[in-house]
Design an enzyme around this catalytic site. Structure first.
Site, PDB file in Angstrom:
ATOM      1  N   GLU A  33      33.872 -20.720 -56.948  1.00  0.00           N
ATOM      2  CA  GLU A  33      33.652 -21.087 -55.546  1.00  0.00           C
ATOM      3  C   GLU A  33      32.190 -20.868 -55.145  1.00  0.00           C
ATOM      4  O   GLU A  33      31.591 -21.704 -54.459  1.00  0.00           O
ATOM      5  CB  GLU A  33      34.601 -20.262 -54.663  1.00  0.00           C
ATOM      6  CG  GLU A  33      34.344 -20.304 -53.164  1.00  0.00           C
ATOM      7  CD  GLU A  33      34.349 -21.706 -52.576  1.00  0.00           C
ATOM      8  OE1 GLU A  33      34.767 -22.642 -53.250  1.00  0.00           O
ATOM      9  OE2 GLU A  33      33.880 -21.859 -51.432  1.00  0.00           O
ATOM     10  N   LYS A  40      29.503 -23.582 -53.834  1.00  0.00           N
ATOM     11  CA  LYS A  40      28.784 -23.433 -52.556  1.00  0.00           C
ATOM     12  C   LYS A  40      27.298 -23.676 -52.778  1.00  0.00           C
ATOM     13  O   LYS A  40      26.644 -24.383 -52.022  1.00  0.00           O
ATOM     14  CB  LYS A  40      29.039 -22.023 -52.040  1.00  0.00           C
ATOM     15  CG  LYS A  40      29.261 -21.869 -50.577  1.00  0.00           C
ATOM     16  CD  LYS A  40      30.628 -22.136 -50.074  1.00  0.00           C
ATOM     17  CE  LYS A  40      31.115 -23.506 -50.318  1.00  0.00           C
ATOM     18  NZ  LYS A  40      32.515 -23.711 -50.066  1.00  0.00           N
ATOM     19  N   TRP A  94      31.076 -43.798 -44.875  1.00  0.00           N
ATOM     20  CA  TRP A  94      30.643 -42.982 -46.007  1.00  0.00           C
ATOM     21  C   TRP A  94      30.771 -43.906 -47.218  1.00  0.00           C
ATOM     22  O   TRP A  94      31.877 -44.340 -47.561  1.00  0.00           O
ATOM     23  CB  TRP A  94      31.556 -41.766 -46.152  1.00  0.00           C
ATOM     24  CG  TRP A  94      31.179 -40.817 -47.236  1.00  0.00           C
ATOM     25  CD1 TRP A  94      30.272 -39.797 -47.170  1.00  0.00           C
ATOM     26  CD2 TRP A  94      31.719 -40.781 -48.560  1.00  0.00           C
ATOM     27  NE1 TRP A  94      30.219 -39.132 -48.367  1.00  0.00           N
ATOM     28  CE2 TRP A  94      31.090 -39.712 -49.240  1.00  0.00           C
ATOM     29  CE3 TRP A  94      32.666 -41.550 -49.248  1.00  0.00           C
ATOM     30  CZ2 TRP A  94      31.375 -39.392 -50.562  1.00  0.00           C
ATOM     31  CZ3 TRP A  94      32.947 -41.233 -50.565  1.00  0.00           C
ATOM     32  CH2 TRP A  94      32.313 -40.156 -51.209  1.00  0.00           C
ATOM     33  N   ASN A 136      38.785 -47.880 -42.995  1.00  0.00           N
ATOM     34  CA  ASN A 136      38.656 -46.640 -43.779  1.00  0.00           C
ATOM     35  C   ASN A 136      39.507 -46.791 -45.022  1.00  0.00           C
ATOM     36  O   ASN A 136      40.599 -47.347 -44.947  1.00  0.00           O
ATOM     37  CB  ASN A 136      39.240 -45.443 -43.020  1.00  0.00           C
ATOM     38  CG  ASN A 136      38.411 -45.064 -41.828  1.00  0.00           C
ATOM     39  OD1 ASN A 136      37.330 -45.608 -41.620  1.00  0.00           O
ATOM     40  ND2 ASN A 136      38.918 -44.136 -41.043  1.00  0.00           N
ATOM     41  N   GLY A 137      39.059 -46.199 -46.127  1.00  0.00           N
ATOM     42  CA  GLY A 137      39.883 -46.207 -47.324  1.00  0.00           C
ATOM     43  C   GLY A 137      39.351 -47.182 -48.352  1.00  0.00           C
ATOM     44  O   GLY A 137      38.216 -47.646 -48.253  1.00  0.00           O
ATOM     45  N   ARG A 150      32.553 -35.323 -39.727  1.00  0.00           N
ATOM     46  CA  ARG A 150      33.234 -35.643 -40.982  1.00  0.00           C
ATOM     47  C   ARG A 150      32.255 -36.020 -42.088  1.00  0.00           C
ATOM     48  O   ARG A 150      32.612 -36.039 -43.259  1.00  0.00           O
ATOM     49  CB  ARG A 150      34.189 -36.823 -40.762  1.00  0.00           C
ATOM     50  CG  ARG A 150      35.273 -36.518 -39.754  1.00  0.00           C
ATOM     51  CD  ARG A 150      35.828 -37.777 -39.160  1.00  0.00           C
ATOM     52  NE  ARG A 150      36.570 -38.577 -40.101  1.00  0.00           N
ATOM     53  CZ  ARG A 150      37.888 -38.551 -40.229  1.00  0.00           C
ATOM     54  NH1 ARG A 150      38.593 -37.780 -39.457  1.00  0.00           N
ATOM     55  NH2 ARG A 150      38.496 -39.308 -41.100  1.00  0.00           N
ATOM     56  N   GLU A 157      26.547 -27.415 -53.536  1.00  0.00           N
ATOM     57  CA  GLU A 157      26.749 -28.301 -52.380  1.00  0.00           C
ATOM     58  C   GLU A 157      25.573 -28.290 -51.428  1.00  0.00           C
ATOM     59  O   GLU A 157      25.137 -29.336 -50.971  1.00  0.00           O
ATOM     60  CB  GLU A 157      27.966 -27.824 -51.562  1.00  0.00           C
ATOM     61  CG  GLU A 157      29.292 -28.207 -52.100  1.00  0.00           C
ATOM     62  CD  GLU A 157      30.397 -27.832 -51.116  1.00  0.00           C
ATOM     63  OE1 GLU A 157      30.586 -26.624 -50.874  1.00  0.00           O
ATOM     64  OE2 GLU A 157      31.051 -28.736 -50.593  1.00  0.00           O
ATOM     65  N   HIS A 212      31.896 -17.982 -75.734  1.00  0.00           N
ATOM     66  CA  HIS A 212      32.501 -19.169 -76.357  1.00  0.00           C
ATOM     67  C   HIS A 212      31.657 -20.421 -76.129  1.00  0.00           C
ATOM     68  O   HIS A 212      32.146 -21.533 -76.309  1.00  0.00           O
ATOM     69  CB  HIS A 212      33.920 -19.377 -75.827  1.00  0.00           C
ATOM     70  CG  HIS A 212      34.842 -18.269 -76.222  1.00  0.00           C
ATOM     71  ND1 HIS A 212      35.298 -18.095 -77.507  1.00  0.00           N
ATOM     72  CD2 HIS A 212      35.353 -17.242 -75.502  1.00  0.00           C
ATOM     73  CE1 HIS A 212      36.070 -17.022 -77.564  1.00  0.00           C
ATOM     74  NE2 HIS A 212      36.112 -16.479 -76.348  1.00  0.00           N
ATOM     75  N   LYS A 268      32.920 -33.945 -44.688  1.00  0.00           N
ATOM     76  CA  LYS A 268      33.770 -32.809 -44.336  1.00  0.00           C
ATOM     77  C   LYS A 268      35.232 -33.121 -44.622  1.00  0.00           C
ATOM     78  O   LYS A 268      36.001 -32.246 -44.996  1.00  0.00           O
ATOM     79  CB  LYS A 268      33.579 -32.469 -42.850  1.00  0.00           C
ATOM     80  CG  LYS A 268      34.300 -31.232 -42.397  1.00  0.00           C
ATOM     81  CD  LYS A 268      33.740 -29.985 -43.055  1.00  0.00           C
ATOM     82  CE  LYS A 268      34.548 -28.743 -42.780  1.00  0.00           C
ATOM     83  NZ  LYS A 268      34.259 -27.670 -43.761  1.00  0.00           N
ATOM     84  N   CYS A 328      34.558 -41.890 -43.608  1.00  0.00           N
ATOM     85  CA  CYS A 328      34.627 -42.991 -42.652  1.00  0.00           C
ATOM     86  C   CYS A 328      35.478 -42.614 -41.450  1.00  0.00           C
ATOM     87  O   CYS A 328      36.477 -41.909 -41.565  1.00  0.00           O
ATOM     88  CB  CYS A 328      35.252 -44.211 -43.307  1.00  0.00           C
ATOM     89  SG  CYS A 328      34.303 -44.815 -44.686  1.00  0.00           S
TER      90      CYS A 328
HETATM   91  C1  AGP Z   1      34.013 -27.199 -49.626  1.00  0.00           C
HETATM   92  O1  AGP Z   1      32.823 -26.532 -49.428  1.00  0.00           O
HETATM   93  C2  AGP Z   1      33.905 -28.633 -49.849  1.00  0.00           C
HETATM   94  N1  AGP Z   1      33.186 -29.294 -48.837  1.00  0.00           N
HETATM   95  C3  AGP Z   1      35.101 -29.364 -50.411  1.00  0.00           C
HETATM   96  O2  AGP Z   1      35.222 -28.939 -51.738  1.00  0.00           O
HETATM   97  C4  AGP Z   1      36.457 -29.197 -49.698  1.00  0.00           C
HETATM   98  O3  AGP Z   1      36.929 -27.900 -49.848  1.00  0.00           O
HETATM   99  C5  AGP Z   1      37.450 -30.225 -50.283  1.00  0.00           C
HETATM  100  O4  AGP Z   1      36.990 -31.509 -50.059  1.00  0.00           O
HETATM  101  C6  AGP Z   1      38.843 -30.063 -49.733  1.00  0.00           C
HETATM  102  O5  AGP Z   1      38.873 -30.202 -48.355  1.00  0.00           O
HETATM  103  P1  AGP Z   1      40.131 -29.731 -47.510  1.00  0.00           P
HETATM  104  O6  AGP Z   1      40.221 -28.257 -47.637  1.00  0.00           O
HETATM  105  O7  AGP Z   1      39.825 -30.182 -46.115  1.00  0.00           O
HETATM  106  O8  AGP Z   1      41.329 -30.414 -48.078  1.00  0.00           O
END
Ligand code: AGP
Length: 606
Positions: free
Chosen positions: A478, A482, A73, A97-98, A27, A485, A501, A601, A2
């Protein structure tokens, strides 16, 4: 997530507000709305992007000089036009927001006379509470503050009242709100970036305060209505230039390709090749009392947490100080051992991640020293921590973090070297590796065609397992994140030793397993894990040196990745081809790579 933008001034403001909302688009959001006042409250809202909102604004006054807008959002209620902000009645409008945690309880306190809720949101509860308070108390400041006192949760919000049509009332708790003076106007936003073309000086009101904003005047109050001195404006260099994709198809691809240069620039900024030492002063060392530190906790979320996993192992090995990585929201809500001998390091690209911010607040209340490693020097995190090391990697627009991840790891490597090398010999070997790193990234980027072809080969895959050992384990996590996402393909990362395991039960010819296998101390063990997969008919994709005989014996599908004899730098090198692999698989799937569904974002809710 938001975003809020508002204006009170002398000029027609509809296009100023929609332009402000566009600056918040990066964002991530799923609906947008705008409100202006011209003898009546006028509102337009829609699902989708600001472009989808514009046709709905044609009926709004083009001469109104006060108003506010919002990108939403969805958190409470689906992404629908009804749930989009502003919420409004003829008497008032609100953007928020929030999350208001006690909204259900507050809703019950509303006397139900004729209140017809238009949405499923927590925000609308606040609107009706204030409108109801106005009936018994016609001063908007008193009505507004009486409701603010009742709210629980983290929020940034703004309200307009038809009975006081030259002012906007703004309050925040835990979430950012910046105020700026423009030409014969005042503006506010949840992100200074959206205000940057109007001013470079920003006020950041404290938690639980109310700003009353009008064209020529600002006033600050606490929730008891006591007037307070205005916060001192801070001068910030917020980029105003439009960031474009250049010749790249997506921001994510552009950002992946920027990594060689970004890493090289940071290396030269932070490492003194003449003295063969990191530049301790630029790594914020003078602001942290390392003598006092008996424990390091490195926190972050998502990709930043994966960087924390790498960082903690390296710190413990090199500094001989107990170091642990933890997702910020878990550390926040458990009874962790935190005191003035603890250094909390917060990793965050945006510096606005609510989970990380609230963890830092908690740690500060326990007397911990706090260090932020962050890409946004004007963010709440950067302003809150005792010390800041900037990532300096340029704006990251793609929701999937790429260059911020590799730069965070590099900066931690340099920070640890700086702590360690205060009295040590010149770091000749490290200097050699640092010179080599950008060249290796360029080598990887030159193998793009090969990576694209492997991705094409697997375009039908519905699941992936990634495995790695040592520093390659966080890289497996990671890289799986990726892929999830941006391609929406299910993927999980495991430590190679964990396969037997449990996850090995998933292996069959439909389960590709991507093995992160650089030539490091773990090489023979991870090769053995790859063998276990092959023995069960799993498709093995290897990430490693294509000249290596053991790898060639295991699989024909090798994503080339050069070796470097330093574990953290090797992790950086391994991350890049797998970012490209995820990108090209997502391209095959035709997803919205820069703004994947449901993601934002900047994750500004807990
Ligand atoms: C990364 O690809 C993601 N979009 C997400 O996991 C991100 O890293 C996470 O929300 C943390 O964001 P920040 O680094 O801005 O705190």
């Amino acid at each position: 997530m938001c975003g809020i933008f508002g204006y009170a001034g002398n000029e027609p403001c509809l296009h100023i507000i929609t332009a402000g909302l566009r600056k918040l688009e990066y964002r991530g959001y799923d609906s947008a709305g705008v409100m202006v006042y011209d003898d009546a409250v006028q509102v337009a809202k829609n699902t989708g992007k600001v472009d989808d909102l514009l046709p709905h604004t044609h009926d709004l006054s083009a001469r109104a000089t006060i108003g506010m807008g919002h990108t939403r959002w969805a958190s409470h209620g689906k992404a629908t036009a009804a749930n989009a902000h502003p919420h409004w009645t003829p008497a008032a409008a609100i953007v928020h927001n929030g999350i208001i945690e006690n909204h259900a309880e507050l809703r019950a306190t509303l006397s139900d006379d004729n209140i017809a809720f238009q949405s499923e949101t927590d925000t609308e509860v606040v609107l009706h509470l204030v409108v109801q308070a106005l009936q018994s108390q016609p001063d908007p400041l008193i009505a507004f503050s009486s409701v603010m006192r009742q709210l629980k949760g983290l929020y940034g919000l703004a309200m307009f009242f038809a009975c006081d049509p030259h002012r906007i009332y703004i309050s925040r708790k835990g979430l950012p709100l910046a105020i700026a003076a423009g030409k014969d106007a005042h503006l506010f936003s949840s992100d200074p970036l959206a205000l940057a073309e109007h001013s470079s000086d920003f006020m950041f009101p404290a938690d639980a305060t109310i700003v009353v904003l009008e064209r020529q005047r600002l006033a600050l109050y606490d929730y008891d209505g006591e007037q307070l001195p205005l916060p001192v404006a801070q001068h910030l260099q917020v980029p105003t230039q439009k960031i474009d994709k250049g010749s790249y198809r997506h921001f994510m691809l552009k950002e992946i390709h920027e990594q060689g240069l970004v890493l090289a620039n940071n290396i030269h900024r932070l490492f003194d090749f003449a003295q063969l030492r990191p530049r301790a002063e630029m790594l914020a060392l003078q602001k942290i009392d390392m003598q006092r530190v008996k424990r390091i906790k490195i926190v972050g979320c998502g990709t930043s947490y994966h960087a924390a996993l790498l960082a903690a192992v390296f710190a413990e090995e090199q500094l001989h100080i107990e170091s642990l990585a933890e997702v910020a929201h878990e550390l926040r809500y458990r009874r962790a051992l935190l005191n003035d001998q603890t250094l909390i390091v917060a990793l965050s690209q945006s510096g606005e991640t609510a989970d990380t911010l609230s963890c830092i607040e908690h740690a500060r209340s326990r007397g911990c020293q706090t260090l932020a490693i962050c890409n946004s020097p004007h963010s709440t995190l950067a302003r809150t921590c005792d010390a800041l090391i900037e990532l300096n990697c340029g704006p990251e627009i793609g929701v999937a973090s790429t260059k911020a991840f590799t730069t965070t790891v590099l900066i931690w490597y340099l920070f640890v070297l700086a702590v360690r090398s205060a009295h040590a010999r010149p770091l000749t070997k490290d200097a050699h590796n640092l010179r080599k790193l950008p060249l290796l990234i360029d080598y990887v980027l030159n193998s793009t065609a090969q990576i694209e072809s492997v991705a094409r080969q697997y375009r039908q895959a519905r699941n992936f397992i990634y495995i790695g050992r040592g520093p390659s384990f966080p890289i497996a996590l990671e890289s799986a994140l990726k892929l999830k996402e941006i391609s929406y393909i299910h993927a999980e990362g495991y430590a190679g030793g964990e396969l037997k395991h449990g996850p090995i039960a998933l292996i069959d010819h439909d389960m590709p397993v991507l093995v992160v296998a650089p030539q490091d101390d773990y090489f023979l063990r991870i090769v053995a894990n790859a063998g276990e997969v092959k023995a069960r008919d799993g498709a093995v994709i290897l990430l490693g040196n294509p000249k290596n005989r053991e790898l060639r014996a295991l699989s024909d599908t090798i994503i080339p990745c050069p070796d470097i004899n330093q574990p953290l730098l090797q992790a950086i090198v391994c991350a890049v081809p797998l970012q490209l692999f995820a990108y090209y698989l997502a391209l095959e799937k035709g997803t919205d790579i820069d703004q994947p569904r449901h993601l934002a974002k900047s994750v500004t809710v807990e």
